[in-house]
Design an enzyme around this catalytic site. Structure first.
Site, PDB file in Angstrom:
ATOM      1  N   GLY A 178       0.778  -1.463   0.345  1.00  0.00           N
ATOM      2  CA  GLY A 178       0.554   0.101  -0.104  1.00  0.00           C
ATOM      3  C   GLY A 178       1.136   1.122  -0.142  1.00  0.00           C
ATOM      4  O   GLY A 178       2.293   1.243   0.019  1.00  0.00           O
ATOM      5  N   ARG A 179       0.320   2.168  -0.160  1.00  0.00           N
ATOM      6  CA  ARG A 179       1.017   3.489  -0.301  1.00  0.00           C
ATOM      7  C   ARG A 179       1.648   4.166   1.019  1.00  0.00           C
ATOM      8  O   ARG A 179       2.898   4.301   1.017  1.00  0.00           O
ATOM      9  CB  ARG A 179      -0.118   5.031  -0.252  1.00  0.00           C
ATOM     10  CG  ARG A 179      -0.932   4.751  -1.443  1.00  0.00           C
ATOM     11  CD  ARG A 179      -1.674   6.517  -2.082  1.00  0.00           C
ATOM     12  NE  ARG A 179      -2.628   5.959  -3.087  1.00  0.00           N
ATOM     13  CZ  ARG A 179      -3.396   5.697  -3.527  1.00  0.00           C
ATOM     14  NH1 ARG A 179      -4.263   5.980  -2.027  1.00  0.00           N
ATOM     15  NH2 ARG A 179      -3.934   6.614  -4.208  1.00  0.00           N
ATOM     16  N   ALA A 223      -2.118   4.397  16.457  1.00  0.00           N
ATOM     17  CA  ALA A 223      -2.131   5.294  15.248  1.00  0.00           C
ATOM     18  C   ALA A 223      -3.256   5.767  14.963  1.00  0.00           C
ATOM     19  O   ALA A 223      -3.138   5.157  13.847  1.00  0.00           O
ATOM     20  CB  ALA A 223      -0.681   5.955  15.815  1.00  0.00           C
ATOM     21  N   ALA A 224      -3.386   6.835  15.035  1.00  0.00           N
ATOM     22  CA  ALA A 224      -4.936   7.177  13.640  1.00  0.00           C
ATOM     23  C   ALA A 224      -3.953   8.218  12.681  1.00  0.00           C
ATOM     24  O   ALA A 224      -4.415   8.701  12.002  1.00  0.00           O
ATOM     25  CB  ALA A 224      -5.993   8.437  14.596  1.00  0.00           C
ATOM     26  N   ASN A 225      -3.129   8.653  13.581  1.00  0.00           N
ATOM     27  CA  ASN A 225      -2.060   9.075  12.475  1.00  0.00           C
ATOM     28  C   ASN A 225      -0.878   9.265  13.605  1.00  0.00           C
ATOM     29  O   ASN A 225      -0.429   9.650  14.889  1.00  0.00           O
ATOM     30  CB  ASN A 225      -2.756  11.459  12.392  1.00  0.00           C
ATOM     31  CG  ASN A 225      -1.904  11.530  12.136  1.00  0.00           C
ATOM     32  OD1 ASN A 225      -0.143  11.352  11.347  1.00  0.00           O
ATOM     33  ND2 ASN A 225      -2.554  12.711  10.709  1.00  0.00           N
ATOM     34  N   HIS A 235      -8.770  15.494   2.706  1.00  0.00           N
ATOM     35  CA  HIS A 235      -7.661  14.418   2.192  1.00  0.00           C
ATOM     36  C   HIS A 235      -8.035  14.440   0.356  1.00  0.00           C
ATOM     37  O   HIS A 235      -8.679  15.150  -0.101  1.00  0.00           O
ATOM     38  CB  HIS A 235      -8.305  12.977   3.039  1.00  0.00           C
ATOM     39  CG  HIS A 235      -7.200  13.414   4.170  1.00  0.00           C
ATOM     40  ND1 HIS A 235      -8.014  13.702   5.147  1.00  0.00           N
ATOM     41  CD2 HIS A 235      -6.410  13.324   4.756  1.00  0.00           C
ATOM     42  CE1 HIS A 235      -7.695  13.511   6.414  1.00  0.00           C
ATOM     43  NE2 HIS A 235      -6.296  12.854   6.319  1.00  0.00           N
ATOM     44  N   LYS A 254      -9.649   8.480  -0.779  1.00  0.00           N
ATOM     45  CA  LYS A 254      -9.808   7.935   0.994  1.00  0.00           C
ATOM     46  C   LYS A 254     -11.561   8.437   1.749  1.00  0.00           C
ATOM     47  O   LYS A 254     -12.335   8.653   0.654  1.00  0.00           O
ATOM     48  CB  LYS A 254      -9.249   9.201   2.005  1.00  0.00           C
ATOM     49  CG  LYS A 254      -9.055   9.222   3.626  1.00  0.00           C
ATOM     50  CD  LYS A 254      -9.040  10.282   4.186  1.00  0.00           C
ATOM     51  CE  LYS A 254      -8.367   9.663   5.931  1.00  0.00           C
ATOM     52  NZ  LYS A 254      -7.883   8.015   5.921  1.00  0.00           N
TER      53      LYS A 254
END
Length: 242
Positions: free
Chosen positions: A11-12, A98-100, A131, A135
């Site tokens: 994935g990215r 972690a969401a970010n 985003h 997304k």
């Protein structure tokens, strides 16, 4: 050197993390995607990072538990059943969810919590995020993270304060609530702003992601911090020493 394995390596985010790992003095242990041997990767790694999909989380947590390998979970869009799986696994292994993984975003969350605590309910809170067009979840996990920080500052839970949709509403804004606006388009890596609006003044606390590399760097730094930790749930705030 610490060996870092990646679930969701094609994935990215997975690809970005694989590129950053050697830059930060670690070793890339390999990746596992759909159909690959998750257990083998867990056994060959000192710490794992997971940026795959919610449907794969159970398999990855099982592999990490069997190998006794800490894991950073960066996958968003998780529901209550996923959270229960993470809580259960944290009894046996060290986990950061972690969401970010941007260090800047997590520092921003700390500022939002402090601002919400000090300014009080007469300051309205709105979270605005944008985003890229690909997304699929809205609001973003990061928007929810920032809103949760504001709710924490007010001593409330996010479900109590969040208002996701005002369409067709004829009622005035409820004091103390937290509103959201989600924008999607183009190739935006991630823009977030928390607006605290009072009578005659407002504060705008924001963060702009200029490249995906900032999330990859934060994830690798967090993974390096997590390696060797005892079982339990940790956060990016722990990584930053907040």
């Amino acid at each position: 050197m610490t060996r870092i394995g990646i679930f969701g390596s094609r994935g990215r985010m997975g690809a970005a993390i694989a590129t950053v790992i050697p830059m930060l003095g670690a070793t890339y242990a390999g990746g596992a995607d759909v159909g690959d041997d998750s257990a083998a990767l867990a056994g060959a790694s000192d710490v794992l990072v997971d940026f795959s999909s919610p449907t794969a989380l159970g398999e990855h947590l099982t592999a990490a538990r069997l190998a006794g390998t800490p894991i950073l979970i960066g996958t968003t869009g998780l529901d209550g059943s996923h959270q229960a799986m993470v809580d259960d696994a944290a009894r046996e292994i060290a986990i950061i969810q972690a969401a970010n993984t941007s260090l800047g975003i997590n520092f921003l969350a700390a500022m939002v919590e402090q601002a919400a605590a000090r300014l009080g309910n007469d300051w309205d809170v709105e979270v605005v995020e944008m985003h890229h067009r690909h997304k699929v979840d809205a609001p973003s996990g990061t928007a929810l993270l920032l809103a949760q920080a504001a709710a924490n500052g007010r001593g409330k839970s996010l479900p109590e304060l969040s208002r996701f949709d005002r369409f067709d509403s004829t009622d005035p804004r409820e004091p103390g609530t937290i509103g959201f606006a989600s924008l999607r388009g183009g190739s935006v890596a991630g823009d977030h702003m928390v607006v605290l609006a009072g009578e005659g003044e407002r504060i705008e606390l924001g963060h702009r992601a200029e490249s995906r590399e900032i999330f990859a760097r934060g994830a690798v730094k967090a993974a390096l911090w997590l390696a060797g930790k005892s079982a339990g749930r940790y956060s990016m705030a722990d990584v930053l020493g907040l």
